[in-house]
Motif scaffolding. Structure first.
Motif, short mmCIF file in Angstrom:
data_model
loop_
_atom_site.label_atom_id
_atom_site.label_comp_id
_atom_site.label_asym_id
_atom_site.label_seq_id
_atom_site.Cartn_x
_atom_site.Cartn_y
_atom_site.Cartn_z
N ASP A 246 -5.88 2.60 3.57
CA ASP A 246 -6.57 3.47 2.50
C ASP A 246 -8.08 3.82 2.71
O ASP A 246 -8.49 4.58 2.67
CB ASP A 246 -6.48 2.68 1.12
CG ASP A 246 -6.86 3.56 -0.23
OD1 ASP A 246 -5.94 4.65 -0.42
OD2 ASP A 246 -8.14 3.25 -0.86
N TYR B 145 -3.95 -4.02 -7.05
CA TYR B 145 -3.42 -2.31 -7.05
C TYR B 145 -2.35 -2.61 -6.18
O TYR B 145 -2.17 -3.15 -5.16
CB TYR B 145 -4.45 -1.72 -6.38
CG TYR B 145 -4.03 -0.11 -6.42
CD1 TYR B 145 -4.36 0.44 -7.80
CD2 TYR B 145 -3.86 0.44 -5.25
CE1 TYR B 145 -3.99 1.76 -7.60
CE2 TYR B 145 -3.62 1.91 -5.30
CZ TYR B 145 -3.83 2.38 -6.47
OH TYR B 145 -3.42 3.95 -6.48
N ASN B 146 -1.35 -1.62 -6.53
CA ASN B 146 -0.03 -1.57 -5.89
C ASN B 146 -0.12 -0.20 -5.02
O ASN B 146 -0.21 0.99 -5.81
CB ASN B 146 1.15 -1.34 -6.71
CG ASN B 146 2.46 -1.54 -6.01
OD1 ASN B 146 2.53 -1.20 -4.95
ND2 ASN B 146 3.43 -2.00 -6.69
N PHE B 147 -0.36 -0.23 -3.93
CA PHE B 147 -0.63 1.01 -3.20
C PHE B 147 0.85 2.00 -3.13
O PHE B 147 0.67 3.24 -2.88
CB PHE B 147 -0.94 0.85 -1.59
CG PHE B 147 -2.62 0.23 -1.50
CD1 PHE B 147 -3.37 1.27 -1.42
CD2 PHE B 147 -2.63 -0.85 -1.56
CE1 PHE B 147 -4.93 0.91 -1.94
CE2 PHE B 147 -4.13 -1.47 -1.65
CZ PHE B 147 -5.20 -0.48 -1.51
N LYS C 57 3.15 1.93 -5.69
CA LYS C 57 3.55 2.24 -6.90
C LYS C 57 2.37 2.07 -7.83
O LYS C 57 2.09 1.07 -8.42
CB LYS C 57 4.77 1.69 -7.51
CG LYS C 57 6.12 1.98 -6.67
CD LYS C 57 7.34 1.04 -7.42
CE LYS C 57 8.35 1.20 -6.36
NZ LYS C 57 9.74 0.57 -7.24
N PRO C 58 1.27 2.94 -7.64
CA PRO C 58 0.24 2.77 -8.41
C PRO C 58 0.07 2.50 -9.76
O PRO C 58 -0.77 1.75 -10.25
CB PRO C 58 -0.65 4.24 -8.21
CG PRO C 58 0.10 4.93 -6.98
CD PRO C 58 1.51 4.32 -7.04
N ASN C 59 1.23 2.64 -10.37
CA ASN C 59 1.12 2.52 -12.01
C ASN C 59 2.15 1.16 -12.33
O ASN C 59 2.18 0.79 -13.52
CB ASN C 59 2.05 3.79 -12.78
CG ASN C 59 3.40 3.78 -12.17
OD1 ASN C 59 3.79 3.31 -11.21
ND2 ASN C 59 4.37 4.54 -13.36
N LYS D 206 -9.85 0.36 -6.20
CA LYS D 206 -8.60 -0.34 -6.13
C LYS D 206 -8.53 -1.35 -5.63
O LYS D 206 -7.59 -2.18 -5.21
CB LYS D 206 -7.78 0.71 -5.15
CG LYS D 206 -7.59 2.27 -5.97
CD LYS D 206 -6.46 2.92 -5.18
CE LYS D 206 -7.35 3.79 -4.13
NZ LYS D 206 -6.71 4.75 -3.25
N ASP E 99 -6.48 0.69 -16.21
CA ASP E 99 -5.99 0.65 -14.87
C ASP E 99 -5.65 -0.79 -14.97
O ASP E 99 -6.05 -1.78 -16.02
CB ASP E 99 -7.04 0.90 -13.73
CG ASP E 99 -8.33 0.10 -14.19
OD1 ASP E 99 -8.47 -1.26 -14.47
OD2 ASP E 99 -9.28 0.83 -14.52
#
Length: 801
Positions: free
Chosen positions: A273, A93-95, A97-99, A307, A351
């Motif tokens: 997070d 997961y990219n915190f 850039k989530p997409n 995530k 995802d």
């Protein structure tokens, strides 16, 4: 006149001498590892595999069935096994850039270790956080902070109440805020009572209220600050408790993966997070036995824990050496990977855990072997390959959604760098098309491994072929071949390429005969596969495919298709053709007739006029004009009209192998000398009258022989072939035995003059010193006829004037 020599049966025998074989049967031989008879291609392959420079990918070109894919797999595996195992690849997961999920690489085998560590980490912190917040110390400290808040709040509100009472007001607090009620003569007025007061009194009260509100704003500010500070203290206290609960686990992971900065940053982001979403972790998990209410129109919400999952895209833990991927369905998504979607009540979501690898991911750091035809038949597959090879990275991009369902989320995974050698296997025609029309192909596939369909019939290659047969028998667990069986396979390999000095490299065709010969040997209860079993396999295979051959033979024999095999005719000859049915080819005679008369239109090809003639055949006919003009019309204009026809031919015809037969027919018509109908002809001719080699000569001879044999061999029948085609004669035993018994004849010729003498038993004739042909020869008769035609045309012209 010198009659051309005929070939002896010794020259026609395509026998493999077993005396030099250093084995009694193939079980005594070791399995040959490698490709047979493809030294040039093998050298090119090894060069291409050694070259690490960009663009030196390989195209293996050649006929189907020559063992290209098997050789590529074997050679590449030999090289790959000694190379380094490439890294694993994971998506996380990219915190920031989530997409845009992040791609990380780890040494082979560590990908799934990291995945398992994170799974254990999630399980541990869930329980640790719940335990940390479910104890008396936490509750006591939190209660103390809240008590302090309540105490300060009460003090501020008490002061506000005192100040208000001093001004003659009572303070009321509610959900809508703080407001004041006036007090007159010790009585707190209601809103209605306040409205009934005199205006002067109301104005005095309003004035005092305004003053009091200024003080109230300061109190409210202090109340809000107190609340804010209290929440901050609670959050800081909870963060300290959470850090104590998860700090050990996070620090252990950071230490374990300290060499990988991306993972260390990722763990720090996870820690933050968790602190930002403590409320999610403090709640007890719902028991699996506890029934849950599912509302269809509510979408499932992902928890923060989702995530922290690791998607191991490529796991090379079980790999030894570099990867070698061989695939026969190189679709776009199979090549570069895909992102799967999940349908949730009409909406589609995805995802980073649903990213799936492609062939490029699996072959990264190694080799990928694909069939060129498969690549070109899959939409966008070729473009995907060239893009990856150009950019040196794999970018997963889903093709446009065709389902009509709305996609509610989309991700763009980070590209993965690629180091790969692509090997395309295909035909030479595909190679030339790509090289001609695809500029990128020239830049990316600089090595061509060109496979030949034939090899030298040397003792070395024969022994290799015998080892190949032995390896085949061991692999398939079948009977082995004795010397005679191997020799028959060698002879069959020569028959496949129609060359006594060569053998076929189409091992797929050879393996078919090996399988079938083994079956016939087993039916015969033999210990080994012998020559008779190989010959039976060939005979039975031909029988399964020769229905049309036999049907045409019957039609020829009964006269439905008119072919003479005895006697002589003017302007008529038997040409030889080959019919290719794909899985079976056979030769058949065809009657060619010629008519000549006065005129200036030249030679008319009837097949061309009705659009049944191919370009090669039409060219061969046009050459005849040049030959006749050069040979006979040096002293007078050529005034000839002639028509040529393949009788009873209703399909197309191509090739120039009948041009010599067509010329013989024209010369016979002009000279009025009949041609032997029991001798068939094949061969191309040039403008100098030289006979040129043709293809399919073995099939052509056997086709005419079958008809003569069916009608009865009379000892005169035979064929005329180009001299250069002697080496291409790999005839069956029936033909060879007939030649040995002088029942059938094969005559190789070099020139038209040699052929016409054989067909007419007359001298062809050469020009004397006076430029004239010797009287009584074929050329003399032809020349005189053409001279008479020219004179007739000239006289006709003078008469008209």
């Amino acid at each position: 006149m010198s009659i051309p020599r005929e070939l002896t049966y010794q020259e026609l025998e395509n026998k493999c001498d077993t005396a030099s074989f250093p084995f009694s049967n193939t079980s005594k031989l070791g399995t040959y590892e490698g490709i047979i008879g493809q030294e040039r291609a093998a050298k090119a392959m090894k060069f291409g595999l050694k070259m690490k420079t960009r663009g030196y990918n390989i195209y293996m070109a050649g006929p189907t069935g020559t063992g290209k894919t098997s050789f590529a797999r074997q050679l590449v595996n030999e090289i790959a096994i000694n190379q380094k195992v490439p890294d694993d690849w994971c998506y996380i997961y990219n915190f920031n850039k989530p997409n845009q999920p992040m791609a990380i690489n780890l040494p082979a085998g560590m990908g799934k270790v990291f995945q398992k560590d994170m799974e254990e980490f999630v399980k541990t912190i869930k329980q640790e956080i719940v335990n940390a917040f479910d104890n008396e110390k936490y509750e006591k400290e939190k209660e103390e902070i809240l008590d302090e808040y309540e105490s300060t709040r009460d003090e501020l509100l008490a002061k506000l109440s005192q100040d208000a009472e001093a001004q003659g007001f009572k303070v009321n607090t509610g959900s809508s805020g703080i407001y004041f009620l006036p007090i007159i003569e010790g009585k707190t007025l209601s809103e209605e009572e306040f409205e009934n007061l005199d205006d002067d009194i109301k104005d005095q009260i309003d004035e005092k209220t305004n003053i009091l509100q200024q003080d109230t704003l300061e109190i409210i500010r202090k109340l809000k600050n107190n609340e804010k500070e209290t929440k901050k203290k609670v959050a800081e206290w909870e963060s300290r408790i959470a850090l104590l609960a998860i700090g050990v686990q996070v620090n252990d992971l950071k230490e374990k993966y300290s060499k990988y900065s991306d993972i260390v940053d990722y763990l720090e982001n996870i820690q933050q997070d968790i602190l930002n979403n403590l409320d999610e972790f403090k709640e007890e998990e719902i028991s699996e036995e506890q029934p849950q209410l599912i509302i269809p129109w509510m979408q499932k919400e992902e928890t923060p824990l989702h995530k922290y999952k690791v998607n191991v895209l490529v796991d090379n833990s079980n790999l030894k050496g570099a990867p070698v991927i061989v695939d026969f369905n190189p679709s776009y998504s199979n090549l570069i990977g895909k992102i799967e979607y999940e349908n949730e009540f009409g909406s589609v979501s995805t995802d980073y855990t649903k990213i799936k690898p492609g062939l490029f991911h699996l072959a990264n750091g190694g080799y990928m072997i694909l069939q060129a035809k498969d690549v070109l038949s899959n939409p966008q597959a070729y473009e995907a390959i060239t893009r990856v090879l150009k950019t040196k990275k794999i970018t997963i991009e889903n093709m446009k959604d065709q389902t009509g369902v709305v996609t509610v989320s989309a991700i763009k995974p980070q590209s993965i760098p690629v180091d790969i050698k692509v090997i395309l296997v295909g035909s030479s025609s595909i190679y030339h098309l790509l090289y001609e029309y695809e500029e990128e192909f020239r830049k990316l596939f600089k090595v061509k491994a060109d496979f030949d369909e034939e090899m030298e019939k040397s003792n070395e290659n024969i022994l290799k072929l015998a080892s190949f047969i032995g390896g085949f028998c061991k692999k398939e667990n079948t009977l082995h071949f004795d010397k005679s069986g191997v020799a028959s396979v060698v002879e069959y390999a020569s028959w496949l390429v129609e060359d006594q000095r060569k053998m076929s490299t189409r091992f797929n065709d050879i393996c078919e005969i090996l399988c079938e010969a083994c079956m016939w040997a087993e039916c015969d209860n033999a210990k080994y596969v012998k020559a008779k079993h190989v010959k039976q396999a060939i005979k039975e295979k031909n029988y399964r495919n020769d229905r049309l051959d036999k049907k045409l033979l019957d039609m020829l024999n009964e006269g439905t298709l008119m072919i003479d095999t005895d006697g002589r005719e003017v302007g008529q000859i038997n040409g030889l053709t080959v019919m290719d049915m794909g899985d079976y080819s056979f030769g058949k005679p065809a009657r060619i007739t010629a008519s000549t008369y006065i005129g200036e239109s030249g030679i008319v090809n009837i097949e061309r006029e009705v659009e049944l003639s191919g370009t090669s055949h039409s060219k061969g006919v046009l050459i005849l004009n040049g030959y006749i003009g050069q040979k006979y019309a040096q002293d007078f204009p050529l005034s000839l009209s002639a028509s040529l026809c393949f009788e009873q031919l209703y399909g197309g015809i191509d090739g120039d192998s009948a041009s010599s037969a067509e010329l013989y027919a024209i010369l016979s018509s002009l000279s009025e000398v009949p041609l032997k109908q029991y001798i068939a002809v094949t061969g191309s001719v040039n403008q100098k009258g030289e006979i040129q080699p043709v293809g399919g000569v073995t099939h052509k001879i056997e086709g005419f022989f079958e008809l003569c044999k069916l009608r009865g061999l009379n000892g005169k029948q035979g064929v005329i072939i180009p001299y250069q085609n002697i080496k291409n004669l790999v005839l069956n035993d029936d033909v060879v035995n007939a030649v040995r018994k002088k029942q059938f004849h094969i005559y190789p010729v070099k020139t038209i003059d040699e052929g016409i003498e054989l067909l007419t038993d007359m001298e062809a004739g050469v020009k004397g010193a006076d430029g004239k042909y010797k009287e009584g020869t074929i050329n003399y008769l032809v020349s005189k006829k053409l001279e008479r035609f020219a004179l007739a045309v000239l006289n006709s012209g003078n008469h008209k004037k």
